[in-house]
Design a protein around this motif. Structure first.
Motif, PDB file in Angstrom:
ATOM      1  N   THR A 178      -1.350 -47.638 -43.469  1.00 39.77           N
ATOM      2  CA  THR A 178      -1.153 -46.723 -42.278  1.00 39.77           C
ATOM      3  C   THR A 178      -0.395 -45.592 -42.690  1.00 39.77           C
ATOM      4  OG1 THR A 178      -0.404 -48.869 -41.017  1.00 39.77           O
ATOM      5  CG2 THR A 178       0.273 -46.565 -39.916  1.00 39.77           C
ATOM      6  N   ALA A 179       0.439 -45.343 -43.639  1.00 41.95           N
ATOM      7  CA  ALA A 179       0.997 -44.368 -44.058  1.00 41.95           C
ATOM      8  C   ALA A 179      -0.112 -43.185 -44.681  1.00 41.95           C
ATOM      9  CB  ALA A 179       2.041 -44.424 -45.180  1.00 41.95           C
ATOM     10  N   ILE A 180      -1.140 -43.978 -45.323  1.00 38.00           N
ATOM     11  CA  ILE A 180      -2.015 -42.957 -46.054  1.00 38.00           C
ATOM     12  C   ILE A 180      -3.099 -42.582 -44.925  1.00 38.00           C
ATOM     13  CG2 ILE A 180      -3.709 -43.140 -47.768  1.00 38.00           C
ATOM     14  CD1 ILE A 180      -2.511 -45.145 -49.470  1.00 38.00           C
ATOM     15  N   THR A 181      -3.322 -43.395 -43.937  1.00 38.74           N
ATOM     16  CA  THR A 181      -3.998 -42.907 -42.691  1.00 38.74           C
ATOM     17  C   THR A 181      -3.504 -41.857 -42.250  1.00 38.74           C
ATOM     18  OG1 THR A 181      -4.820 -45.136 -42.548  1.00 38.74           O
ATOM     19  CG2 THR A 181      -5.268 -43.666 -40.628  1.00 38.74           C
ATOM     20  N   GLY A 182      -1.910 -41.652 -41.913  1.00 36.98           N
ATOM     21  CA  GLY A 182      -1.583 -40.546 -41.519  1.00 36.98           C
ATOM     22  C   GLY A 182      -1.551 -39.344 -42.389  1.00 36.98           C
ATOM     23  N   LEU A 183      -1.543 -39.555 -43.649  1.00 42.25           N
ATOM     24  CA  LEU A 183      -1.549 -38.701 -44.407  1.00 42.25           C
ATOM     25  C   LEU A 183      -3.074 -37.708 -44.331  1.00 42.25           C
ATOM     26  CD1 LEU A 183      -0.450 -36.931 -47.070  1.00 42.25           C
ATOM     27  CD2 LEU A 183      -1.649 -38.585 -48.377  1.00 42.25           C
ATOM     28  N   VAL A 184      -3.950 -38.687 -44.258  1.00 44.44           N
ATOM     29  CA  VAL A 184      -5.374 -38.070 -44.184  1.00 44.44           C
ATOM     30  C   VAL A 184      -5.319 -37.454 -42.821  1.00 44.44           C
ATOM     31  CG1 VAL A 184      -7.784 -38.694 -43.869  1.00 44.44           C
ATOM     32  CG2 VAL A 184      -6.304 -39.946 -45.494  1.00 44.44           C
ATOM     33  N   MET A 185      -4.633 -37.840 -41.856  1.00 47.16           N
ATOM     34  CA  MET A 185      -4.862 -36.918 -40.362  1.00 47.16           C
ATOM     35  C   MET A 185      -4.006 -35.850 -40.623  1.00 47.16           C
ATOM     36  SD  MET A 185      -4.772 -40.470 -38.197  1.00 47.16           S
ATOM     37  CE  MET A 185      -3.861 -39.661 -36.647  1.00 47.16           C
ATOM     38  N   ASN A 186      -2.822 -35.825 -41.517  1.00 50.02           N
ATOM     39  CA  ASN A 186      -1.894 -34.709 -41.684  1.00 50.02           C
ATOM     40  C   ASN A 186      -2.769 -33.619 -42.466  1.00 50.02           C
ATOM     41  OD1 ASN A 186       1.296 -34.678 -43.151  1.00 50.02           O
ATOM     42  ND2 ASN A 186       0.158 -33.188 -41.809  1.00 50.02           N
ATOM     43  N   PRO A 198      -8.637 -30.745 -41.739  1.00 54.75           N
ATOM     44  CA  PRO A 198      -8.827 -29.314 -42.031  1.00 54.75           C
ATOM     45  C   PRO A 198      -8.717 -28.620 -40.552  1.00 54.75           C
ATOM     46  CG  PRO A 198     -11.122 -30.539 -42.298  1.00 54.75           C
ATOM     47  CD  PRO A 198      -9.935 -31.552 -41.902  1.00 54.75           C
ATOM     48  N   ASN A 199      -9.252 -29.144 -39.544  1.00 65.12           N
ATOM     49  CA  ASN A 199      -9.018 -28.516 -38.214  1.00 65.12           C
ATOM     50  C   ASN A 199      -8.878 -29.432 -37.263  1.00 65.12           C
ATOM     51  OD1 ASN A 199     -11.480 -29.641 -37.437  1.00 65.12           O
ATOM     52  ND2 ASN A 199     -12.384 -28.314 -38.922  1.00 65.12           N
ATOM     53  N   PRO A 200      -8.607 -28.974 -35.883  1.00 64.03           N
ATOM     54  CA  PRO A 200      -8.206 -29.891 -34.647  1.00 64.03           C
ATOM     55  C   PRO A 200      -9.429 -30.998 -34.759  1.00 64.03           C
ATOM     56  CG  PRO A 200      -7.475 -27.587 -34.310  1.00 64.03           C
ATOM     57  CD  PRO A 200      -8.099 -27.786 -35.386  1.00 64.03           C
ATOM     58  N   TRP A 201     -10.658 -30.225 -34.599  1.00 68.46           N
ATOM     59  CA  TRP A 201     -11.585 -31.062 -34.080  1.00 68.46           C
ATOM     60  C   TRP A 201     -11.794 -32.384 -35.153  1.00 68.46           C
ATOM     61  CZ3 TRP A 201     -11.721 -25.558 -34.507  1.00 68.46           C
ATOM     62  CH2 TRP A 201     -11.736 -25.340 -33.311  1.00 68.46           C
ATOM     63  N   ALA A 202     -11.698 -32.014 -36.403  1.00 72.63           N
ATOM     64  CA  ALA A 202     -11.697 -33.341 -37.482  1.00 72.63           C
ATOM     65  C   ALA A 202     -10.535 -34.206 -37.004  1.00 72.63           C
ATOM     66  CB  ALA A 202     -11.499 -32.672 -38.734  1.00 72.63           C
ATOM     67  N   LEU A 203      -9.418 -33.627 -36.711  1.00 71.86           N
ATOM     68  CA  LEU A 203      -8.351 -34.650 -36.544  1.00 71.86           C
ATOM     69  C   LEU A 203      -8.515 -35.455 -35.139  1.00 71.86           C
ATOM     70  CD1 LEU A 203      -5.360 -35.518 -36.927  1.00 71.86           C
ATOM     71  CD2 LEU A 203      -4.367 -33.663 -35.568  1.00 71.86           C
ATOM     72  N   SER A 204      -9.071 -34.679 -34.197  1.00 68.95           N
ATOM     73  CA  SER A 204      -9.434 -35.501 -33.021  1.00 68.95           C
ATOM     74  C   SER A 204     -10.399 -36.546 -33.022  1.00 68.95           C
ATOM     75  CB  SER A 204      -9.781 -34.352 -31.853  1.00 68.95           C
ATOM     76  OG  SER A 204     -11.126 -34.106 -31.965  1.00 68.95           O
ATOM     77  N   GLU A 205     -11.441 -36.105 -34.009  1.00 72.21           N
ATOM     78  CA  GLU A 205     -12.272 -37.239 -34.305  1.00 72.21           C
ATOM     79  C   GLU A 205     -11.827 -38.575 -34.960  1.00 72.21           C
ATOM     80  OE1 GLU A 205     -16.637 -37.696 -36.582  1.00 72.21           O
ATOM     81  OE2 GLU A 205     -15.099 -36.432 -37.359  1.00 72.21           O
ATOM     82  N   LEU A 206     -10.942 -38.436 -35.735  1.00 70.44           N
ATOM     83  CA  LEU A 206     -10.110 -39.505 -36.350  1.00 70.44           C
ATOM     84  C   LEU A 206      -9.398 -40.389 -35.402  1.00 70.44           C
ATOM     85  CD1 LEU A 206      -8.646 -37.799 -39.781  1.00 70.44           C
ATOM     86  CD2 LEU A 206     -10.908 -39.241 -39.389  1.00 70.44           C
ATOM     87  N   VAL A 207      -8.673 -39.534 -34.758  1.00 67.95           N
ATOM     88  CA  VAL A 207      -7.556 -40.092 -33.626  1.00 67.95           C
ATOM     89  C   VAL A 207      -8.543 -40.892 -32.516  1.00 67.95           C
ATOM     90  CG1 VAL A 207      -6.202 -39.717 -31.554  1.00 67.95           C
ATOM     91  CG2 VAL A 207      -5.783 -38.320 -33.788  1.00 67.95           C
ATOM     92  N   TYR A 208      -9.581 -40.313 -32.205  1.00 64.59           N
ATOM     93  CA  TYR A 208     -10.288 -40.963 -31.279  1.00 64.59           C
ATOM     94  C   TYR A 208     -11.114 -42.204 -31.880  1.00 64.59           C
ATOM     95  CZ  TYR A 208     -10.216 -37.636 -27.591  1.00 64.59           C
ATOM     96  OH  TYR A 208      -9.617 -36.672 -26.509  1.00 64.59           O
ATOM     97  N   TRP A 209     -11.400 -42.210 -33.150  1.00 62.94           N
ATOM     98  CA  TRP A 209     -12.122 -43.389 -33.775  1.00 62.94           C
ATOM     99  C   TRP A 209     -11.037 -44.347 -33.782  1.00 62.94           C
ATOM    100  CZ3 TRP A 209     -11.686 -46.746 -37.692  1.00 62.94           C
ATOM    101  CH2 TRP A 209     -12.836 -47.265 -37.871  1.00 62.94           C
TER     102      TRP A 209
END
Lengths: 237, 322
Positions: B151-159, B162-173
């Motif tokens: 979970t921590a490494i997943t958080g790091l990847v989200m951290n 590169p941009n909000p769209w990539a982040l939102s893709e991860l979050v939605y997934w």
């Protein structure tokens, strides 16, 4: 005949059982006594193959084959609270039936006999969690008997029980021995050990320090040196 | 009613739910047409919708639910801990990490292999850490530790997104959804889950004996380490393939076995297939409800709905245990 040769058990480099050699005949009821921490439980676990140990026994090496040759009654008995007594006793037949196969006539008879022997037939259809501690111990005793193994190891089976259940469990073990089973039970109650058992093994700091018939094993020296008590029930200072 | 009858009944209910769910979706298709479409006897467009959209989606829902339910039942049985579940013991977190990494590096075709690889890596790590004394306590501690790390490494990847769209893709997934499930997912996830379910079911008889404690079970000829290996491998197959297709779906593995234990009884050997069928039925129905209630805008995410239903149950369970 069960033969133990030079059994030693170490935990984290500390020797808790050291070079125990002894034999036990069929039908013999042996009390394994000794102060807390003298290695009684560890010796029983080593015989049952539950802890790593050196030395050997003449029991089968293969795990599944050995399971048919010995039944083990743990110090704390536990079972899922909503399981029926009958089903718990039936689990004693596990070594005899394959994982996915069903019970045969012999298994069913063994279960019925074991429940009668241990006196649990009357609550066969009750849930384990609704029973008292003494009743739960007897259920596990029935489970151990249903294996019909030639060796029964019981780790302090009566320590937590009231006088009635202490006597009744000792009687069941005595009867099992009379039918040819070798019974080795770790006990704290020296007078019950003398009264019910054929032989007494005394352990002290991991060693077997006395092994004799019940009337002769507990000498004044043993009581003083091992148990720190006198024959008339005083503590030595 | 015996466990066997329950199994048959739940199997029928599960089959019916899958059939009924074919009638619901964004395109309005009558239930009769949908059934005809299943057998290729409807118009071409309806046949295509049923075969390449709705049937795969229903099958994936059933497959993921079955994997979660059976894993939860096996883990609860093995650890004799009512809170054990694939989510708590790190299986889901490892799978999610694999998938998130695949998304982060923009190789979405690798989501499935990555999720399965990471679940297996996590499972191997758990087994190694629990090796000194295989059994309930070691597995729970190792599982929670590995899960927290994933979970921590997943958080790091989200951290590091590169941009909000990539982040939102991860979050939605991570919220879990079946909206992208297609036939190719079915071809991979269903066989893998099936093998996993067989391994978990095979552990059932040993779990019955393990209820008497590990020492007693060992004295009765049960190998704790073999049983642990069977369960860890089974869970990794089920959860790895399930999370890869559907994202992280919470709490199904926790509360489906509990409900069935409450209704049917405590026999661990039967609880595993029962929980598989129960989990499958539950996810098929929840996904159907999501499609039914979908209006304009973003549809509800499956993982959110199952958690919204699962968490109150979890709290009730904690309250009852206390």
């Amino acid at each position: 005949m069960i033969t133990l040769s030079e059994i030693s058990v170490q935990f984290d480099g500390k020797t808790v059982v050291q070079d125990v050699s002894a034999t036990a005949k069929p039908g013999e009821f042996i009390a394994l006594v000794g102060p807390n921490g003298s290695g009684k439980s560890s010796l029983l676990k080593a015989i049952a193959g539950l802890v790593p140990h050196t030395g050997s026994t003449n029991l089968p090496k293969d795990h599944r084959t050995r399971a048919k040759q010995l039944a083990y009654l743990a110090q704390t008995v536990t079972a899922p609270h909503r399981h029926l007594v009958r089903n718990i006793v039936t689990l004693g037949r596990t070594p005899h039936i394959g994982g996915l196969s069903t019970l045969g006539e012999r298994d069913k008879n063994a279960v019925t006999m074991a429940m009668t022997q241990a006196g649990v037939t009357e609550f066969a259809d009750r849930m384990f969690g609704t029973l008292s501690g003494g009743e739960q111990t007897r259920v596990h005793l029935a489970r151990a008997l249903s294996t019909q193994a030639p060796l029964l190891l019981a780790d302090e089976p009566i320590t937590a029980l009231d006088p009635y259940y202490q006597l009744s469990v000792m009687q069941v073990l005595r009867e099992a021995a009379q039918q040819g089973t070798t019974v080795i039970a770790a006990l704290h109650d020296l007078s019950l050990a003398e009264r019910f058992c054929d032989r007494i093994w005394v352990m002290n700091t991991g060693r077997l320090v006395a092994n004799d018939t019940s009337s002769r094993a507990l000498t004044a020296e043993i009581l003083r040196d091992v148990f720190r008590i006198t024959p008339d029930g005083q503590i030595t200072v | 009613m015996s466990a066997r009858i329950w199994c048959i009944n739940l199997g029928l209910v599960c089959g019916f739910s899958i059939l009924i769910s074919l009638g619901f979706g964004s395109t309005n298709i009558g239930f009769g047409d949908a059934l005809a479409g299943l057998f290729g006897k409807s118009s071409e467009s309806i046949n295509t919708i049923i075969h390449s959209v709705r049937l795969p989606r229903a099958l994936i829902a059933a497959c993921v639910g079955a994997g979660l339910g059976a894993s939860g039942a096996a883990l609860q049985g093995f650890t004799r801990n009512p809170l054990a579940a694939p989510g708590l013991l790190g299986f889901s977190a490892c799978a999610a990490l694999g998938a998130v990494l695949a998304l982060y590096f923009n190789v979405s075709q690798l989501i499935m292999p990555a999720a399965i690889t990471f679940t297996f890596a996590g499972a191997i790590a758990m087994t190694v850490f629990a090796r000194r004394k295989p059994g309930a306590t070691s597995l729970v501690l190792a599982g929670i530790g590995i899960g927290a790390l994933a979970t921590a490494i997943t958080g790091l990847v989200m951290n590091l997104a590169p941009n909000p769209w990539a982040l939102s893709e991860l979050v939605y997934w991570l919220m879990g959804s079946l909206k992208n499930a297609d036939l190719s997912d079915v071809m991979v996830a269903v066989p893998l889950t099936f093998i996993g379910l067989i391994l978990l079911c095979l552990s059932g008889p040993a779990l019955r004996v393990l209820g008497l404690g590990e020492d007693t079970a060992h004295s009765l000829g049960i190998s704790v380490s073999k049983t642990q290996l069977l369960i860890v491998t089974g869970c990794a197959l089920c959860i790895g393939s399930g999370v890869a297709v559907a994202g992280a779906i919470g709490f199904v593995g926790l509360f489906v076995p509990h409900i069935l234990r409450f209704i049917v009884g405590p026999d661990e050997a039967w609880l595993i297939p029962l929980s598989a069928l129960g989990g499958a039925t539950f996810l098929v129905i929840i996904d159907m409800v999501i499609r039914l209630t979908a209006g304009p805008g973003t549809p509800l995410y499956l993982g959110i709905v199952t958690s919204l239903i699962g968490v109150p149950f979890f709290l009730w369970l904690a309250w009852r245990q206390a």
